[in-house]
Design a protein around this motif. Structure first.
Motif, PDB file in Angstrom:
ATOM      1  N   HIS A  38      39.227  36.691  33.665  1.00 12.61           N
ATOM      2  CA  HIS A  38      38.443  37.138  34.823  1.00 12.61           C
ATOM      3  C   HIS A  38      38.996  38.438  35.402  1.00 12.61           C
ATOM      4  N   ALA A  39      40.324  38.543  35.450  1.00 11.07           N
ATOM      5  CA  ALA A  39      40.946  39.769  35.982  1.00 11.07           C
ATOM      6  C   ALA A  39      40.567  40.968  35.121  1.00 11.07           C
ATOM      7  N   ALA A  40      40.556  40.759  33.798  1.00 14.07           N
ATOM      8  CA  ALA A  40      40.209  41.862  32.888  1.00 14.07           C
ATOM      9  C   ALA A  40      38.747  42.270  33.076  1.00 14.07           C
ATOM     10  N   LEU A  41      37.861  41.279  33.239  1.00 12.69           N
ATOM     11  CA  LEU A  41      36.435  41.585  33.385  1.00 12.69           C
ATOM     12  C   LEU A  41      36.119  42.196  34.754  1.00 12.69           C
ATOM     13  N   GLU A  42      36.863  41.779  35.768  1.00  8.11           N
ATOM     14  CA  GLU A  42      36.665  42.347  37.115  1.00  8.11           C
ATOM     15  C   GLU A  42      36.936  43.837  37.108  1.00  8.11           C
ATOM     16  N   GLN A  43      37.944  44.221  36.361  1.00  7.31           N
ATOM     17  CA  GLN A  43      38.323  45.629  36.332  1.00  7.31           C
ATOM     18  C   GLN A  43      37.213  46.485  35.723  1.00  7.31           C
TER      19      GLN A  43
ATOM     20  N   ASP B  43      47.595  41.546  29.260  1.00  8.26           N
ATOM     21  CA  ASP B  43      47.648  42.998  29.062  1.00  8.26           C
ATOM     22  C   ASP B  43      46.673  43.439  27.975  1.00  8.26           C
ATOM     23  N   ALA B  44      46.624  42.657  26.884  1.00  8.53           N
ATOM     24  CA  ALA B  44      45.717  43.004  25.776  1.00  8.53           C
ATOM     25  C   ALA B  44      44.256  42.920  26.230  1.00  8.53           C
ATOM     26  N   MET B  45      43.947  41.894  27.029  1.00 13.22           N
ATOM     27  CA  MET B  45      42.575  41.755  27.550  1.00 13.22           C
ATOM     28  C   MET B  45      42.220  42.957  28.427  1.00 13.22           C
ATOM     29  N   MET B  46      43.142  43.305  29.319  1.00 16.26           N
ATOM     30  CA  MET B  46      42.925  44.427  30.247  1.00 16.26           C
ATOM     31  C   MET B  46      42.662  45.714  29.467  1.00 16.26           C
ATOM     32  N   LYS B  47      43.519  45.947  28.481  1.00 22.50           N
ATOM     33  CA  LYS B  47      43.439  47.201  27.719  1.00 22.50           C
ATOM     34  C   LYS B  47      42.133  47.261  26.926  1.00 22.50           C
ATOM     35  N   LEU B  48      41.752  46.129  26.330  1.00 19.80           N
ATOM     36  CA  LEU B  48      40.507  46.116  25.555  1.00 19.80           C
ATOM     37  C   LEU B  48      39.319  46.445  26.452  1.00 19.80           C
ATOM     38  N   VAL B  49      39.256  45.791  27.610  1.00 27.41           N
ATOM     39  CA  VAL B  49      38.124  45.987  28.524  1.00 27.41           C
ATOM     40  C   VAL B  49      38.130  47.419  29.062  1.00 27.41           C
TER      41      VAL B  49
END
Lengths: 119, 184
Positions: A38-43, B43-49
């Motif tokens: 969810h944190a990744a998608l929120e960004q 971190d990997a999820m963040m970077k991918l998105v």
């Protein structure tokens, strides 16, 4: 799966065991994985709002600078006689002591009206 | 949010949900620590998105695992350096201990005790054997066998040639067979 072929019994077995291990992940880990997702998608949704927030103060500052340039530019720059801008009109309208605004007949009328109000 | 962005967001959510558990297990086997593994996955999820959401959906899996592998590698290197520094400092074991959560650690009630014991042993044995593989063999084995990437995708995720993937995978299988042959 040995080099793109059908997986051997050993490969299948190791995969099954790893899948079983993954299926046993505890609630805390699963919850943290969901939070991470969810944190990744929120960004992803954030940049547009962030850009707007960043641009707002920049826009306000630019407007302020433009206003200062307009005001100081009017006084500091070359003034052309006979060419009046909107600011001159405003000053003229705001000047209560300007007698030229009122011609002779109107002046008599205004003097009479002022007398009537006082009496 | 525009309709296109909404569709991408939904597709990303489905993709991340589909890989997150296996990604965690892969990171956990590489790092031998749950919290570090969770950080690496996040971190990997963040970077991918952040950087690759606009890429075609077929590219997401190899890209995601490449980012994850890099992150795991960075953490392993940092840990090695930290280990060298900490070796010079006084021990602080009591402060580093985590709170034990009996509910989170409780076993699932679905399996019989005998089956559970058998699986526990199989999981422990296999995971230890995988952890002891050289990093590139471990990566090739987990991406090919566990995550199910094909040779080309694995090569893309590992940043090497398809030939290297085949070699690493073959050697990993040989090592694991030699070690686990009797058990499995």
């Amino acid at each position: 799966m040995s080099q793109e072929n059908e997986p051997s019994a050993f490969e299948k077995r190791t995969r099954e065991v790893l899948e079983e291990s993954t299926a046993r992940l505890d609630g805390r880990t699963l919850s943290r994985l969901t939070q991470a997702r969810h944190a990744a998608l929120e960004q992803q949704a954030r940049p547009a709002r962030q850009a707007w927030r960043t641009l707002m103060p920049v826009g306000a500052a630019a407007a302020g600078v433009l206003a200062v340039v307009m005001i100081t530019g009017r006084h500091g720059g070359d003034v052309q006689p006979g060419v009046e801008g909107p600011m001159d009109d405003l000053e003229l309208l705001a000047d209560a002591d300007a007698p030229d605004f009122v011609d002779g007949e109107d002046l008599e009328f205004y003097e009479w009206a002022a007398g009537e109000t006082e009496s | 949010m525009r309709e296109q962005d909404l569709m991408t967001s939904r597709a990303l959510e489905q993709f991340l949900a589909s890989v997150e558990k296996r990604a965690f297990k892969i990171a956990q086997l590489g790092l031998r620590n749950d919290d570090d593994a969770l950080d690496a996955v996040q971190d990997a999820m963040m970077k991918l998105v952040q950087s690759y959401a606009s890429r075609s959906h077929e590219e997401w899996r190899p890209l995601f695992y490449r980012i994850l592998a890099n992150r795991v590698h960075d953490m392993q290197r940092r840990r090695t350096v930290r280990g060298r520094i900490m070796a010079w400092l006084p021990s602080r074991d009591a402060e580093d201990e985590e709170d034990f959560d009996p509910i989170a650690q409780a076993p699932s009630p679905d399996l019989t005790p005998a089956r559970r014991l058998e699986l526990d042993e199989a999981i422990d044995t296999l995971e230890v054997a995988i952890q002891e593989l050289p990093p590139r063999q471990q990566q090739a084995f987990l991406l090919r066998n566990f995550e199910g990437l094909d040779v080309a995708e694995t090569a893309s995720a590992m940043g090497c040639s398809e030939g290297s993937v085949k070699t690493h995978y073959f050697r990993a299988l040989e090592t694991l067979r030699a070690r686990l042959g009797e058990v499995f």
